[in-house]
Design an enzyme around this catalytic site. Structure first.
Site, short mmCIF file in Angstrom:
data_model
loop_
_atom_site.label_atom_id
_atom_site.label_comp_id
_atom_site.label_asym_id
_atom_site.label_seq_id
_atom_site.Cartn_x
_atom_site.Cartn_y
_atom_site.Cartn_z
N LYS A 49 -39.00 -25.51 24.90
CA LYS A 49 -38.07 -24.39 24.68
C LYS A 49 -37.39 -24.00 25.98
O LYS A 49 -36.19 -23.68 26.00
CB LYS A 49 -38.82 -23.21 24.07
CG LYS A 49 -39.29 -23.46 22.63
CD LYS A 49 -40.24 -22.40 22.11
CE LYS A 49 -40.83 -22.84 20.76
NZ LYS A 49 -41.78 -21.88 20.18
N GLN A 93 -45.49 -17.10 22.13
CA GLN A 93 -45.91 -18.34 21.48
C GLN A 93 -47.19 -18.10 20.67
O GLN A 93 -48.16 -17.52 21.16
CB GLN A 93 -46.13 -19.43 22.54
CG GLN A 93 -46.44 -20.80 21.97
CD GLN A 93 -45.29 -21.42 21.17
OE1 GLN A 93 -44.12 -21.10 21.38
NE2 GLN A 93 -45.62 -22.29 20.24
N ASP A 116 -37.52 -15.06 17.09
CA ASP A 116 -38.29 -15.87 16.15
C ASP A 116 -38.06 -15.43 14.70
O ASP A 116 -38.44 -16.13 13.77
CB ASP A 116 -39.80 -15.73 16.45
CG ASP A 116 -40.33 -16.83 17.36
OD1 ASP A 116 -39.86 -17.97 17.24
OD2 ASP A 116 -41.22 -16.52 18.18
#
Ligand code: GUN
Length: 279
Positions: A49, A93, A116
């Site tokens: 990412k 994460q 997200d």
């Protein structure tokens, strides 16, 4: 033989668009990436990412915290990032170490930085058809279907898996596009009964060779979201690719299918957040 959907090529195209739009902003978009602990797979994902951010002209701010970080310290960091004007998106994460509650942490992220699309505010906006952000993996799947002109309206769509990250938002997006959606999961009786009827089959379970050719209708579109390891340690999905490919019309490989698209759609969400912040 099915057409193989090239997620790597489409992801490059999406990232190219994001980079062009990011360059037009008055300030570089920023992503804070929070990784708690030493999970090896998570480290690989996070590094990927951060690489994508660099490619897209997005600044990334990495926060690596020890596995025994307390909830208060993590929540303090998130509150600090919520108030940081350089940071447009915050990515924590998952999975988190066992003593930390993902729900509590997700709720602490400011909804306008929730790239997200995990916060209930954004999930609600998604389900009611007025999204701010799109959930990365399901949005990546939709982007692939559109690129290859796969029809959704009125089609029988079967989603395997009901996770908050993939299965549920995938069903919401397909419903929004007028698909007739069935969600199957670990308690579904006779899953094959549903999959055999599917024009579009999306598998997001995490079980190698779950989807075999007898479960697939001839000419179906098969999308494999999973990232598993086979008996030789090689990356594979839920679908028995070699056996299903001859029966499908379109199919995604693993790797090189949905994975790169998930990351590309994250970049698009960061751009959206930056555009909203600078508007
Ligand atoms: N872990 C596995 N997939 C994801 C994702 O899309 N976002 C975050 N934050 N963690 C993950």
């Amino acid at each position: 033989m099915a057409v193989k959907i090239d997620g790597t090529a489409l992801a490059a195209k999406v990232k190219h668009q994001v980079a062009a739009e990011a360059a037009a902003l008055s300030r570089r978009p920023g992503l804070a990436v929070v990784l708690v602990g030493e999970d090896p797979a998570s480290k690989v994902y996070v590094a990927g990412k951060e690489r994508d951010c660099a490619e897209c002209g997005i600044e990334s701010f990495g926060y690596r915290l020890p596995a025994d970080t307390g909830e208060k310290d993590l929540l303090d960091l998130i509150r600090q990032l919520n108030g940081d004007g350089r940071v447009d998106g915050i990515l924590v994460q998952l999975p988190l170490p066992g003593h930390l509650h993902a729900e509590t942490v997700i709720h602490a992220i400011a909804p306008d930085k929730d790239v997200d699309c995990f916060h209930p505010f954004n999930v609600g906006r998604l389900v009611t058809g007025d999204p701010v952000f799109l959930p990365c993996t399901p949005a990546g799947v939709m982007e692939m279907l559109d690129e290859y002109a796969v029809p959704i309206r009125g089609k029988r769509c079967v989603v395997l898996g009901r996770s908050n990250i993939v299965g549920k938002p995938m069903a919401a997006l397909l419903t929004q596009r007028d698909g007739t959606v069935t969600v199957c999961h670990s308690r579904t009786e006779d899953m094959a009964h549903y999959t055999r009827e599917a024009d579009l089959l999306v598998s997001a379970v995490g079980k190698t060779k779950l989807v075999t050719p007898d479960m697939v209708k001839a000419g179906a579109v098969v999308i494999d979201v999973a990232m598993n390891r086979d008996e030789n340690g090689r990356l594979c999905g839920d679908v028995d690719f070699a056996a299903v490919e001859p029966k499908a019309s379109y199919i995604t490989p693993v790797p090189g299918g949905v994975g790169p698209m998930t990351r590309a759609m994250l970049m698009r969400n960061i751009l959206t957040a930056a555009q909203n912040h600078q508007a």
